[in-house]
Design an enzyme around this catalytic site. Structure first.
Site: not given
Length: 637
Positions: A120, A173-174, A477, A480-481, A549
């Site tokens: 629930g 639960k009546m 970052s 050196g890419k 990426s």
């Protein structure tokens, strides 16, 4: 003692003859699958325990254990605590709640049942969806003292969304409200208003007490004002989904090609809807090939007719191509074929949905790659308001557009759950992260077709005398890419190679200027770059890309866009402290100061490649040396 004469429960002393008689008696009964759902403490587990007890499906040792557990964990002074028959996890018994989906079997003289007791709590909504996915009927419980609650609405919305037509509103639960008819009809009126809002066509309200047994198996004198059926009486007479599906057009997803020898070739699967007989004309999708059925083969012999719910092997009168994942349909009423759909998603993943990220989509017997291309809106199940959202989080429900990597046969979920329901799977963890229901195919998926070109990518590559390729530089970052990629392009250009360099910063000045740096925007950034890189390889170019990426899934997405051997991942491996010490653009300093959010390596993760084609470590190599390694790898491939 026999099953037939035992007044209380099945004993462990059944002799073989009694067991055989019992099995024969139940062999040909219909099976109803149903769920109980609702808010926490509405009494779902107690109700199921009462059904098991009153249907005499408890062994003597189970009963003894139940009595002992009731003394330890049950409600004081209430005798047997029937909920303990279902709450199997220790954590559930200690907390008095249901966490996982508990399945139980029981039977009466008229029918067999499998019941799923679903949790629930809101955080377990995904468990509830799992239990409801195969149900013919739903019993939605409401505590007569509490009335209609948030989870009542949520579960009712999901039940209706999942196409369950037979719904029982069990006001439980009546006994705790003095069996008040006024309270019962007040709750029914409130629920009726909500049911109309969500498009629920009908439901059956029953006043019950799971603990006291009122209107569960026998009609209660305490509710003389109620003239409807008992809960068990309704369960015994309720229609079963598979019977309804037998009147629908024929559909069978091929599970496997049955080829035991050279003289036999059949196609095995479970009939999802309709019926089939030898001689019937059929169509195989997505190819559209047509033929007729030669025979219907089963383990027990050939059949003159097979219907929904039966597993069979079909043989054809013609040699036509058919394989796992294809769908066999009636020839004159086939299902649709498309690669873009509108669908409702129930998100089950801990991580939020990222539009553009590739996921695995499993529908019927086929598994393929799919992306959520456009979230349309999220549904507030309490108000039914449509909320603008770019993503979906755990337990959220939303309407989205989905694109698949190839056209597939399908039906709308409302007409055929087997061919309209699907799950999304995380490709990295193999975890199920969403359940989906197809509404319809997008018109653009059927109006846009590939145009045949006389000068193709092979011709473009041949005139340039080179192999098209995408060289994908990835790393933190400052690793050196861009420096390495720039040197590589200069050297390749000097060799007479036709190249183009896509740099992360440069692309964001134009093509991707509308994107930020959230996880969702990073995914879309890479998807767009991947599409551009793909077009450039069609032109015969060697494409160099320099992007952080950070996510493996998106790099895999681009790899999957390319032909085999045309994608080279180069991991520029630089430790964070080294990249941060360089900080040429001052970005790390801003990120550390809290002025730059979602910066990779600081407050956004970087997922290093698991198996790149090449790794260059810029702490051990100069940029020139790294570039030479990359060029050697390009020329060698």
């Amino acid at each position: 003692m026999t099953v037939a004469t035992n007044p209380a429960y099945i004993t462990e002393t059944l002799i073989a003859e009694d067991i055989d008689a019992y099995l024969v008696k139940h062999q040909h009964k219909t099976m109803l699958r149903f769920i109980t759902c609702g808010s926490v403490d509405d009494g779902k587990s107690t109700l199921i325990g009462r059904l098991l007890y009153d249907s005499k499906m408890i062994f003597e040792d189970q009963l003894a254990t139940l009595e002992n557990d009731s003394k330890m964990h049950g409600t004081q002074g209430q005798g047997i605590d029937f909920a303990l028959l279902v709450d199997g996890l220790a954590a559930e018994r200690e907390q008095g709640i249901t966490i996982d989906v508990a399945y139980r079997f029981f039977a009466t003289d008229k029918r067999k049942f499998i019941v799923a007791d679903t949790p629930g709590h809101e955080q377990y909504t995904r468990n509830m969806v799992t239990g409801a996915s195969t149900a013919d009927l739903a019993v939605i419980l409401i505590d007569a003292r509490q009335g209609v609650l948030t989870q009542t609405r949520r579960h009712s919305y999901l039940v209706n969304l999942l196409g369950i037509k037979n719904i029982v509103l069990a006001v439980n639960k009546m006994d705790l409200v003095g069996y008040s008819a006024e309270r019962f009809y007040e709750i029914v009126s409130e629920y009726s208003h909500f049911a109309k809002q969500i498009g629920m066509k009908s439901f059956l309200p029953i006043p019950i007490s799971g603990l006291a047994g009122d209107n569960i198996v026998t009609r209660s004198e305490n509710t003389a004002w109620y003239q409807g059926p008992t809960l068990l009486g309704h369960l015994e007479d309720a229609p079963i989904t598979v019977a309804r599906m037998q009147d629908a057009p024929f559909r069978m997803a091929v599970q496997w090609v049955n080829r035991p020898n050279l003289d036999f070739r059949g196609f095995a699967g479970l009939i999802g809807s309709g019926s089939i007989a030898p001689g019937d004309a059929i169509r195989i999708l997505p190819s559209g090939k047509t033929t007729t059925v030669k025979s219907i083969v089963t383990y027990g012999g050939n059949l003159d007719r097979a219907v929904a719910g039966q597993s069979v092997t079909l043989t054809f009168n013609d040699e036509v191509d058919c394989s796992r994942g294809d769908v066999i349909t009636t020839a004159d009423a086939p299902c649709e074929v498309a690669d873009q759909f509108e669908a409702t998603l129930v998100w089950m993943g801990e991580a939020e949905m990222l539009p553009g990220r590739p996921y695995l989509l499993k529908m019927g017997t086929q598994t393929l790659t799919a992306t959520v291309t456009e979230p349309k809106y999220e549904v507030n199940v309490n108000t039914l308001e449509h909320l603008t959202s770019d993503t979906l989080k755990l337990n959220a429900i939303g309407v989205v557009n989905i694109s698949t990597d190839r056209a597939i046969p399908f039906d709308s979920y409302a007409n055929n759950p087997d061919l309209g329901g699907f799950i999304l799977i995380d490709r990295a963890t193999n975890a199920t992260i969403a359940a989906g229901m197809v509404h319809f195919a997008l018109r653009r998926s059927q109006n846009i077709h590939w145009q045949a070109l006389d000068v193709d990518r092979t011709a473009h590559a041949a005139i340039k005398n080179q192999q098209p390729k995408v060289v994908w530089f990835t790393g933190l970052s400052g690793s050196g890419k861009s420096t390495i990629a720039n040197i590589v392009e200069k050297k390749l250009h000097a060799m007479g190679k036709h190249t183009f360099l896509l740099d992360g910063d440069n692309v964001r000045h134009g093509l991707n200027r509308d994107l930020g740096f959230t996880d969702a925007d990073r995914v879309e950034n890479i998807r767009r770059v991947g599409e551009v890189a793909r077009l450039m390889t069609d032109a015969g170019l060697i494409v160099l890309t320099a992007f952080i990426s950070p996510f493996q899934a998106e790099r895999r997405l681009v790899r999957d866009m390319m032909d085999a051997g045309e994608f080279m991942e180069v991991y520029v491996d630089t430790p964070l402290e080294v990249a941060e010490s360089r900080d040429v653009k001052g970005l790390y300093k801003k990120a550390r100061a809290g002025n730059l959010k979602n910066f990779t390596g600081i407050d956004s993760p970087y997922e290093a490649p698991e198996a790149p084609e090449l790794t260059v470590n810029t702490t051990a190599l100069t940029a020139e040396e790294a570039a030479e390694l990359v060029i050697a790898a390009i020329l060698a491939s």
